[in-house]
Design a protein around this motif. Sequence first.
Motif, PDB file in Angstrom:
ATOM      1  N   GLY A 140      40.235  34.047  42.977  1.00 44.33           N
ATOM      2  CA  GLY A 140      39.941  33.103  43.933  1.00 44.33           C
ATOM      3  C   GLY A 140      38.858  33.229  44.966  1.00 44.33           C
ATOM      4  N   SER A 141      37.440  33.359  43.879  1.00 42.45           N
ATOM      5  CA  SER A 141      36.628  33.614  45.014  1.00 42.45           C
ATOM      6  C   SER A 141      35.575  33.125  43.232  1.00 42.45           C
ATOM      7  CB  SER A 141      36.380  34.681  45.161  1.00 42.45           C
ATOM      8  OG  SER A 141      36.110  35.394  44.359  1.00 42.45           O
ATOM      9  N   TYR A 142      35.151  32.150  44.061  1.00 36.75           N
ATOM     10  CA  TYR A 142      33.299  32.163  42.489  1.00 36.75           C
ATOM     11  C   TYR A 142      31.733  32.428  43.470  1.00 36.75           C
ATOM     12  CZ  TYR A 142      29.907  29.629  40.664  1.00 36.75           C
ATOM     13  OH  TYR A 142      28.515  28.842  39.983  1.00 36.75           O
ATOM     14  N   SER A 143      31.475  33.031  42.551  1.00 35.24           N
ATOM     15  CA  SER A 143      29.973  33.093  43.032  1.00 35.24           C
ATOM     16  C   SER A 143      29.380  33.233  41.563  1.00 35.24           C
ATOM     17  CB  SER A 143      29.104  34.168  43.726  1.00 35.24           C
ATOM     18  OG  SER A 143      27.686  34.084  43.828  1.00 35.24           O
ATOM     19  N   PHE A 144      27.812  32.432  42.076  1.00 35.36           N
ATOM     20  CA  PHE A 144      26.751  31.980  40.393  1.00 35.36           C
ATOM     21  C   PHE A 144      26.609  34.083  39.564  1.00 35.36           C
ATOM     22  CE2 PHE A 144      23.382  31.931  37.324  1.00 35.36           C
ATOM     23  CZ  PHE A 144      24.134  30.311  37.210  1.00 35.36           C
ATOM     24  N   TYR A 145      26.533  34.715  40.548  1.00 32.05           N
ATOM     25  CA  TYR A 145      25.931  35.963  39.838  1.00 32.05           C
ATOM     26  C   TYR A 145      27.114  36.718  40.655  1.00 32.05           C
ATOM     27  CZ  TYR A 145      21.031  33.999  38.670  1.00 32.05           C
ATOM     28  OH  TYR A 145      20.082  33.652  38.463  1.00 32.05           O
ATOM     29  N   MET A 177      30.084  43.260  43.493  1.00 36.15           N
ATOM     30  CA  MET A 177      29.829  42.597  44.317  1.00 36.15           C
ATOM     31  C   MET A 177      29.544  40.473  44.104  1.00 36.15           C
ATOM     32  SD  MET A 177      26.061  44.335  45.203  1.00 36.15           S
ATOM     33  CE  MET A 177      25.023  43.470  46.072  1.00 36.15           C
ATOM     34  N   TYR A 178      29.371  39.974  44.622  1.00 29.59           N
ATOM     35  CA  TYR A 178      28.640  39.024  44.526  1.00 29.59           C
ATOM     36  C   TYR A 178      26.752  38.828  45.504  1.00 29.59           C
ATOM     37  CZ  TYR A 178      32.050  36.577  43.776  1.00 29.59           C
ATOM     38  OH  TYR A 178      34.323  36.088  42.679  1.00 29.59           O
ATOM     39  N   THR A 179      25.931  39.211  44.521  1.00 24.83           N
ATOM     40  CA  THR A 179      24.329  38.958  44.668  1.00 24.83           C
ATOM     41  C   THR A 179      24.276  38.071  45.416  1.00 24.83           C
ATOM     42  OG1 THR A 179      23.417  38.701  42.838  1.00 24.83           O
ATOM     43  CG2 THR A 179      23.936  40.772  42.506  1.00 24.83           C
ATOM     44  N   ASN A 180      23.071  37.978  46.432  1.00 26.06           N
ATOM     45  CA  ASN A 180      22.739  37.495  47.279  1.00 26.06           C
ATOM     46  C   ASN A 180      23.317  36.335  48.212  1.00 26.06           C
ATOM     47  OD1 ASN A 180      20.433  37.881  46.102  1.00 26.06           O
ATOM     48  ND2 ASN A 180      20.782  36.703  44.267  1.00 26.06           N
ATOM     49  N   THR A 181      24.846  36.845  48.169  1.00 25.81           N
ATOM     50  CA  THR A 181      25.585  36.212  49.291  1.00 25.81           C
ATOM     51  C   THR A 181      26.163  35.015  49.342  1.00 25.81           C
ATOM     52  OG1 THR A 181      24.680  38.170  50.928  1.00 25.81           O
ATOM     53  CG2 THR A 181      26.169  36.987  51.934  1.00 25.81           C
ATOM     54  N   PHE A 182      26.001  33.936  48.335  1.00 28.43           N
ATOM     55  CA  PHE A 182      25.937  32.719  47.681  1.00 28.43           C
ATOM     56  C   PHE A 182      27.450  32.726  46.700  1.00 28.43           C
ATOM     57  CE2 PHE A 182      21.817  32.407  48.832  1.00 28.43           C
ATOM     58  CZ  PHE A 182      21.575  31.347  49.697  1.00 28.43           C
ATOM     59  N   ASN A 230      45.271  40.250  45.444  1.00 30.13           N
ATOM     60  CA  ASN A 230      45.601  40.157  43.830  1.00 30.13           C
ATOM     61  C   ASN A 230      45.345  38.915  43.557  1.00 30.13           C
ATOM     62  OD1 ASN A 230      46.827  41.257  41.477  1.00 30.13           O
ATOM     63  ND2 ASN A 230      48.704  39.975  42.025  1.00 30.13           N
ATOM     64  N   LEU A 231      43.982  38.645  44.031  1.00 28.09           N
ATOM     65  CA  LEU A 231      43.009  37.263  42.998  1.00 28.09           C
ATOM     66  C   LEU A 231      42.090  37.672  42.461  1.00 28.09           C
ATOM     67  CD1 LEU A 231      43.738  34.531  45.843  1.00 28.09           C
ATOM     68  CD2 LEU A 231      44.680  34.413  43.633  1.00 28.09           C
ATOM     69  N   LEU A 232      41.425  37.556  41.513  1.00 33.99           N
ATOM     70  CA  LEU A 232      40.448  37.836  40.735  1.00 33.99           C
ATOM     71  C   LEU A 232      39.630  37.058  41.107  1.00 33.99           C
ATOM     72  CD1 LEU A 232      41.740  38.248  37.104  1.00 33.99           C
ATOM     73  CD2 LEU A 232      40.890  39.677  38.665  1.00 33.99           C
ATOM     74  N   PRO A 233      37.782  37.652  41.294  1.00 33.97           N
ATOM     75  CA  PRO A 233      37.296  37.247  41.308  1.00 33.97           C
ATOM     76  C   PRO A 233      36.184  36.475  39.648  1.00 33.97           C
ATOM     77  CG  PRO A 233      36.404  38.740  40.873  1.00 33.97           C
ATOM     78  CD  PRO A 233      37.737  39.324  40.622  1.00 33.97           C
ATOM     79  N   ASN A 254      36.983  46.435  32.653  1.00 34.29           N
ATOM     80  CA  ASN A 254      37.731  48.033  32.881  1.00 34.29           C
ATOM     81  C   ASN A 254      37.812  48.019  34.196  1.00 34.29           C
ATOM     82  OD1 ASN A 254      36.961  49.068  29.991  1.00 34.29           O
ATOM     83  ND2 ASN A 254      35.592  49.719  30.599  1.00 34.29           N
ATOM     84  N   GLU A 255      37.273  48.054  34.958  1.00 33.94           N
ATOM     85  CA  GLU A 255      37.856  47.971  36.239  1.00 33.94           C
ATOM     86  C   GLU A 255      38.147  46.724  36.778  1.00 33.94           C
ATOM     87  OE1 GLU A 255      35.803  49.295  38.955  1.00 33.94           O
ATOM     88  OE2 GLU A 255      34.459  50.513  38.094  1.00 33.94           O
ATOM     89  N   ILE A 256      38.746  45.612  36.320  1.00 34.72           N
ATOM     90  CA  ILE A 256      39.818  44.927  36.400  1.00 34.72           C
ATOM     91  C   ILE A 256      41.186  45.075  36.014  1.00 34.72           C
ATOM     92  CG2 ILE A 256      40.716  42.512  35.890  1.00 34.72           C
ATOM     93  CD1 ILE A 256      37.725  41.425  36.250  1.00 34.72           C
TER      94      ILE A 256
END
Length: 262
Positions: A140-145, A177-182, A230-233, A254-256
Motif C-alpha cells: 500500500g505504500s513505499y519509501s526509499f528508507y 516508520m519512513y525516515t525523513n518523510t518522503f 491490511n496493506l504492507l509497506p 517478525n513484526e509483519i
Amino acid sequence: MSLIFYSSYIPSINTLFIGEDFLKTIESTFNDSIVCVGIQKGSIPEWDIIIEEYKGKGLDIHYGHINDGLYVNSDVSGFQKALEIYCKDLNYKEFDGCVWFGHSKGVTSGNIPYHKFIMKYFWYRRDMLEKSLMFNDEIGSYSFYLSLIPEYTNSNINNIWGDYTDFKFTKKSINYMYTNTFFMCKKEPFLNVFKKIKDKFFSEKLVGVSEIGDRYFFERDFIHFIDMQNLLPSYEELAINNVCKNPTKEKLNNEIELWKRN
C-alpha cells in the motif's frame, strides 16, 4: 494524474533553490498532477512568487500558509495545510495515480547531498515507483528508507488515527516508520481515511505518540493508515533512527508476521 503534498519552509534567498528544484521536478515529471503546498511560518515572500510563476506555466498547483497557531518546528503544519487545501478547498478533486508526500528537506539541516539524492531516487522515478506500487495488491505504500519503531507506539498509533477519522480500520499498525518523510501510497486507502477525516485534524495541533504538536507525526505516525487497512509497506533500504540503531530484515519480518496474525 497523481496527487502531491509538499510541506515547505523557505526562510531565505539562499534556500530558495530547494523549493525551486521541487517545482522543476513537478514541471518535468508530474506536469499532469495536482500539487498542494503548505508554506511554513517564516518563509520568504519570494517563495510565493516562484510558485505563482509555475502556476502560470499551466501547472495545477495550490498553496497556502499555515495557521500560526498550529506552528510546529518541523514539516508537520505544512503537511496539515497541504492536506486541508485538497480536502476543503479542492473538495477531493479527482485523480487516478498515487499520493506523494515530501518536503523541503535540506533547508535547516544543510544536507544538500540528501536533497539531491531524494530528487533523483524519489521524485524523478515517478513512473517506475507508481507502476511497482499499483500492480501489487499486497503493498500500500513505499519509501526509499524504512526503519523500525518501538512496540509501545503500536497501540498509541491505533488510538491516534481512531481519534482523527470516522473510517473504521481492520488491522493494527506495524512498528515501522519512513525516515525523513518522503513516501507515497495508493489512492484508495488514502481517500478511505480522508473522506471521513475530522475537522480537528486541520484545526488543532496534531497529537502524536510523544506529545501534542508532535514534530515527528508525519515521519513516524501518519503513514500507518495504510497498514491499518491490511496493506504492507515497501522500501529499498533499512535505516537507523533515534530509537532503533540496528534495524534488520529479520526484525521487520517478525513484526509483519505478528501483524498478519492479529
